[in-house]
Design a protein around this motif. Structure first.
Motif, PDB file in Angstrom:
ATOM      1  N   CYS A 290      31.404  40.880  49.735  1.00 51.15           N
ATOM      2  CA  CYS A 290      32.573  40.343  48.514  1.00 51.15           C
ATOM      3  C   CYS A 290      33.475  39.670  48.797  1.00 51.15           C
ATOM      4  O   CYS A 290      33.680  38.613  47.879  1.00 51.15           O
ATOM      5  CB  CYS A 290      32.875  41.789  48.289  1.00 51.15           C
ATOM      6  N   THR A 291      34.052  39.742  49.930  1.00 49.35           N
ATOM      7  CA  THR A 291      35.161  38.836  50.386  1.00 49.35           C
ATOM      8  C   THR A 291      34.605  37.507  50.650  1.00 49.35           C
ATOM      9  O   THR A 291      35.202  36.504  50.320  1.00 49.35           O
ATOM     10  CB  THR A 291      35.811  39.406  51.610  1.00 49.35           C
ATOM     11  N   LEU A 292      33.328  37.520  51.324  1.00 51.00           N
ATOM     12  CA  LEU A 292      32.906  35.971  51.504  1.00 51.00           C
ATOM     13  C   LEU A 292      32.466  35.241  50.207  1.00 51.00           C
ATOM     14  O   LEU A 292      32.688  33.827  50.223  1.00 51.00           O
ATOM     15  CB  LEU A 292      31.291  36.376  52.219  1.00 51.00           C
ATOM     16  N   VAL A 293      32.393  35.877  49.237  1.00 50.03           N
ATOM     17  CA  VAL A 293      32.079  35.167  48.088  1.00 50.03           C
ATOM     18  C   VAL A 293      33.243  34.446  47.590  1.00 50.03           C
ATOM     19  O   VAL A 293      33.244  33.334  47.235  1.00 50.03           O
ATOM     20  CB  VAL A 293      31.702  36.055  46.879  1.00 50.03           C
ATOM     21  N   GLN A 294      34.617  35.109  47.787  1.00 53.12           N
ATOM     22  CA  GLN A 294      35.727  34.557  47.364  1.00 53.12           C
ATOM     23  C   GLN A 294      36.135  33.370  48.546  1.00 53.12           C
ATOM     24  O   GLN A 294      36.689  32.272  48.034  1.00 53.12           O
ATOM     25  CB  GLN A 294      37.028  35.629  47.181  1.00 53.12           C
ATOM     26  N   VAL A 295      35.650  33.668  49.566  1.00 56.82           N
ATOM     27  CA  VAL A 295      36.045  32.552  50.690  1.00 56.82           C
ATOM     28  C   VAL A 295      35.184  31.520  50.487  1.00 56.82           C
ATOM     29  O   VAL A 295      35.820  30.133  50.459  1.00 56.82           O
ATOM     30  CB  VAL A 295      35.653  32.989  52.074  1.00 56.82           C
ATOM     31  N   ILE A 296      33.983  31.596  49.952  1.00 54.84           N
ATOM     32  CA  ILE A 296      33.066  30.304  49.620  1.00 54.84           C
ATOM     33  C   ILE A 296      33.645  29.424  48.195  1.00 54.84           C
ATOM     34  O   ILE A 296      33.765  28.345  48.349  1.00 54.84           O
ATOM     35  CB  ILE A 296      31.674  30.691  49.195  1.00 54.84           C
ATOM     36  N   ILE A 297      34.114  30.398  47.337  1.00 50.13           N
ATOM     37  CA  ILE A 297      34.970  29.641  46.292  1.00 50.13           C
ATOM     38  C   ILE A 297      35.999  28.795  46.577  1.00 50.13           C
ATOM     39  O   ILE A 297      36.423  27.766  46.296  1.00 50.13           O
ATOM     40  CB  ILE A 297      35.142  30.845  44.955  1.00 50.13           C
ATOM     41  N   CYS A 298      37.033  29.580  47.374  1.00 56.66           N
ATOM     42  CA  CYS A 298      37.888  28.849  47.737  1.00 56.66           C
ATOM     43  C   CYS A 298      37.695  27.694  48.602  1.00 56.66           C
ATOM     44  O   CYS A 298      38.447  26.778  48.682  1.00 56.66           O
ATOM     45  CB  CYS A 298      39.001  29.905  48.631  1.00 56.66           C
ATOM     46  N   THR A 299      36.879  27.759  49.261  1.00 63.86           N
ATOM     47  CA  THR A 299      36.394  26.563  50.442  1.00 63.86           C
ATOM     48  C   THR A 299      36.046  25.605  49.528  1.00 63.86           C
ATOM     49  O   THR A 299      36.387  24.300  49.916  1.00 63.86           O
ATOM     50  CB  THR A 299      35.214  26.989  51.405  1.00 63.86           C
TER      51      THR A 299
END
Length: 893
Positions: free
Chosen positions: A743-752
């Motif tokens: 779940c956190t990785l999804v947000q990391v991808i969006i932010c990247t």
């Protein structure tokens, strides 16, 4: 005829042309000219006409002279049944009499010297125009030929003989008289050289082809007066004109010129020729009500005297009078001490002065007992007026009124009397007369110097020196150019005008109580591009014996920081001073409009300068910044305290029952949430802008993921206790960590992707109507920012729904109720955040986002962990397996 010419001063071009035609017809009737006839056939006596008093002297060449020896004419009542009696001239003028004597002096000086016109003597024929146009016209008619009555031997000829046309005329003084004479003499091309007529209208060579003058045109005087007014910053000036061509013409030109330069005419009045007291009183009242401190009087000295007498009677004081040249050095105004109180400090332009050697002795030679006294019709009234006595002699052609005067003793001496006649300290007009005589004589000399075969006339012919034709002499006068004994270059321009040079004089009282004309500057039209007007301000004495320049404005000067706002229905000089609006400045006085500062600048408090705008951002030193830091650090501290409590009591049932690993991960993420709010404080930079939004998005997703998984674990734990269920194996510690990471990785991808494609960057928000430069972080990509918030909201909503569904599970396994409350607070905060963020200005939008982060973080911390800490610390008796199991059993039942 008289009526027509009295109206001519304000006639237009067509009227003047009509006048010339009428005069031409009149002259053809009165003086039929035929070059083939002898001179005796060229003139006839006008029936019913009367000879004018004349002062003349024989000579080879006779020059005409026209002087206003009297100031007015008393016209008798006409019965129309008999021939009218001769007109009586009154108010003898000593100043003009001196001018006439200066002409005689110059002629006799030339005759004595004999160098300019060797073997030739000059004579003269002088008339009194009595300051009236019709009297001047009568004299002009005499100059072009007339029959003469018998008279004294040596000065007259036998009755029936004719005087010939004079080759040139000197005069008249007044512009109104000169207009009449110039129009008449122009028909015959008789050159006329005026010594005191300054009306600019006389420069029109189409209308006045034979007119020249040694007096500068009023155009130059007006130019000097306008520059004087502008030099001292007077924008509210009154103008009072004499009712003649000189006064009306000069005043109108002045009024038009000052308006072009932005000044205003407070009043424009005319002194009537009859000088009626009611009219003068009305003028004085208008001066007082206009509030103008500077008044220009463009009039001859007689009209000016009438105005000042009325001003004295009505006690009008505090006015700075500006003098036209006609009265700027008039002794008739400066000598009487009654005028000193209001005229002290007056200022005006006077034509150049000169000291003429031996003139005073010549003036004082006059005496009624001299051999030719009886031949001088002007000496007797001069003598009687000078000494206020009666000679008892009848002047030729004049009424002799000696009523109330004692007889003259014969021992009177002009040298014992000090008045304007014998005062040669300010010879300006007299000098003009002197120059006029010499200009004509130099023209005569040039005529006689003509070389045959190289003349200026058709077939290169030269003029006949023994038979001077006026039109030929006019040609030479126009081309006169010589340097006189006073160092002045004498010449005429294409309009017959001399070079304009004036002295600026100031009326100052001497210690002995006498008025003195002090030269305080000069105006020289010949300087070309240089400064024409030069003033020595330190020696000026203003009206009322003041040393400070008087202020004459309709409205006070607008200081820097304000602009002029014109009052409706008022002259342009009447205005209000309006303070410049914020963001605009004016750095000069009387600014017409304010200037807007550049976007990055703002006006100072005084509105006089643009200063850099104040930079606004959420700083650590501001009240809001300090508050945010304090709340953030307190939240982090509280989270650490909770983590410490849970760590110390991790073996207790309440900690174990609520998934201690997820609890510690949640506390860690909450600590990051509290700390990430600190990235929103301070001057925005590229790194801080990228960090604040990405850190906020990732930490909150981590936090919500932990809460979401705790809710799911609660639900699954309850379901796993039901018979036939074996789902708990899918929700072990490894699976929990993997899901939270995913779940956190999804947000990391969006932010990247956000940081790569369109990262947040610092931006300056400069609003035109604000004195602040707002430093903030531009989201870069609004879509990415919306995805970050939307993903957080999606997880929060999912968590809220699941927690709501699990709210009634047994208490010993259930923290869903607490999670429900925390998610309600979380969602409420962020739903309220969106409109508040959009509508908050400047740094307050950043503060809104920070407080939303802190409020939601405190909501999670308080709702989820506060009840557990309460039981751990304050109600340890409830933190037992027995208590929890008994409650579970009870709930199952």
């Amino acid at each position: 005829m008289t009526f027509f010419w009295m109206r001519s001063r304000e006639s237009n071009l067509s009227r003047r042309r009509t006048a010339r035609v009428l005069l031409s017809l009149l002259c053809c009737v009165l003086f039929p000219f035929n070059s083939n006839q002898d001179q005796s056939q060229q003139c006839k006596l006008i029936p019913g006409s009367m000879a004018l008093p004349v002062l003349e002297k024989k000579g080879d060449i006779i020059l005409g002279g026209l002087f206003s020896l009297h100031d007015m004419v008393v016209e008798p009542t006409l019965p129309f049944t008999s021939s009218p009696p001769p007109e009586q001239c009154t108010r003898f003028n000593f100043r003009t009499f001196r001018w006439m004597q200066t002409m005689i002096f110059a002629i006799e000086e030339i005759n004595r010297d004999g160098k300019l016109l060797p073997n030739t003597t000059l004579g003269y024929r002088i008339y009194d125009s009595c300051s009236t146009p019709h009297q001047a016209l009568k004299a002009a008619m005499e100059f072009v030929g007339s029959e003469k009555s018998s008279g004294v031997e040596g000065e007259t000829q036998t009755k029936g003989t004719c005087r010939g046309t004079v080759p040139a005329v000197i005069g008249d003084g007044g512009s109104t008289q000169s207009l009449v004479v110039a129009c008449f003499l122009g028909v015959f091309h008789v050159p006329q050289v005026s010594y005191f007529s300054s009306c600019s209208c006389l420069s029109d060579k189409k209308e006045f082809p034979a007119f020249l003058r040694t007096m500068p045109s009023d155009l130059f005087q007006v130019d000097a007066l306008v520059q004087l007014v502008m030099h001292f910053g007077w924008t509210w000036v009154g103008v009072i004109a004499g009712d003649d061509a000189y006064g009306l013409g000069g005043a109108n030109i002045f009024a038009n010129e000052v308006r072009k330069l932005g000044a205003c005419v407070a009043l424009h009045e005319v002194i009537p020729k009859n000088r009626a007291q009611t009219t003068l009183s009305s003028i004085v009242s208008k001066i007082r009500s206009s509030r103008a401190r500077v008044i220009l009087v463009f009039a001859v000295e007689q009209d000016a005297a009438a105005l000042f007498d009325e001003a004295l009677r009505e006690e009008l004081t505090g006015i700075q009078w500006l003098a036209s040249e006609a009265w700027s050095t008039a002794a008739v105004l400066s000598t009487p001490k009654k005028h000193h109180r209001i005229l002290q400090g007056s200022m005006g332009f006077a034509i150049r002065r000169a000291h003429i050697p031996s003139l005073q002795a010549f003036l004082l030679r006059l005496h009624p007992s001299s051999p030719h006294a009886l031949a001088d019709p002007f000496l007797i009234p001069f003598w009687e007026e000078m000494f206020q006595c009666s000679l008892g002699v009848q002047a030729e052609g004049q009424e002799h009124n000696v009523e109330g005067k004692p007889p003259c003793s014969g021992a009177e001496d002009l040298g014992s009397v000090t008045n304007i006649y014998s005062d040669v300290s300010h010879l300006s007009i007299s000098y003009n007369v002197y120059k006029a005589v010499y200009a004509i004589v130099h023209a005569l000399k040039a005529m006689r110097s003509c070389v045959k075969g190289n003349g200026p006339f058709p077939q290169q012919a030269c003029p006949d020196a023994n038979n001077i034709q006026p039109w030929q002499l006019l040609h030479y006068i126009k081309r006169v150019e010589y340097l006189n004994s006073f160092g002045d270059d004498i010449k005429f321009d294409e309009n017959g005008d001399p070079a304009a040079m004036y002295d600026l004089v100031n009326w100052q009282l001497r210690p002995d109580g006498e008025m003195e004309f002090v030269t305080i500057g000069k105006f020289d039209e010949t300087t070309g591009g240089k400064q024409k007007l030069q003033i020595q301000e330190h020696i000026i004495v203003w009206n009322g014996n003041q040393s400070k320049i008087p202020l004459s404005v309709c409205s006070s000067i607008c200081p820097p920081g304000t602009r002029k706002a014109i009052r409706p229905n008022f002259p342009i000089c009447c205005f209000d001073c309006v303070i410049c609006t914020a963001g605009e400045i004016s750095n000069q006085t009387d600014a017409i409009e304010c200037v807007r500062c550049l976007p990055e600048f703002w006006s100072n408090t005084e509105r006089t300068a643009c200063i850099p705008k104040e930079v606004e951002f959420l700083s650590y030193s501001s009240t809001i910044g300090i508050t945010v830091v304090a709340i953030s650090l307190i939240g982090s501290f509280c989270t650490s305290v909770v983590a410490f409590i849970f760590s110390r009591h991790r073996a207790t049932p309440i900690v174990k029952a609520n998934n201690s690993e997820l609890s510690f991960l949640l506390l860690f993420s909450l600590t990051l949430c509290f700390l990430c709010s600190l990235t929103f404080i301070g001057r925005p930079t590229e790194w801080s802008c990228m960090l604040r939004h990405t850190a906020f998005g990732i930490t909150f997703v981590l936090c919500i993921s932990c809460v979401l998984w705790k809710t799911i674990v609660v639900l699954m734990a309850f379901k796993a206790t039901l018979p036939g269920r074996n789902v708990i194996k899918w929700f072990g510690p490894a699976q929990q960590k993997a899901i939270i990471t995913l779940c956190t990785l999804v947000q990391v991808i969006i932010c990247t992707v956000w940081l790569v494609v369109a990262p947040p960057t610092p931006r300056q928000l400069m609003q035109r109507k604000s004195n602040l430069v707002i430093l903030l972080c531009d989201e870069g990509s609004h879509v990415a920012f919306a995805l970050v918030l939307g993903y957080i909201g999606l997880l929060a909503c999912l968590c809220l729904v699941l927690a709501f569904l699990a709210r009634k599970l047994p208490d010993n396994f259930n923290e869903a109720r607490l999670i429900t409350f925390s998610m309600l607070i979380f969602c409420t905060v962020w739903i309220s955040f969106v409109p508040a963020y959009i509508n908050s200005p400047g740094k307050y939008s950043t503060a809104t986002e920070v407080f939303a982060i802190l409020a939601s973080s405190y909501g999670l911390l308080g709702c989820i962990f506060a009840p557990k800490c309460y039981i751990i610390l304050l109600r340890p008796e409830k933190n037992t397996w027995k208590r929890m199991m008994s409650k579970a059993a009870t709930n199952k039942c």
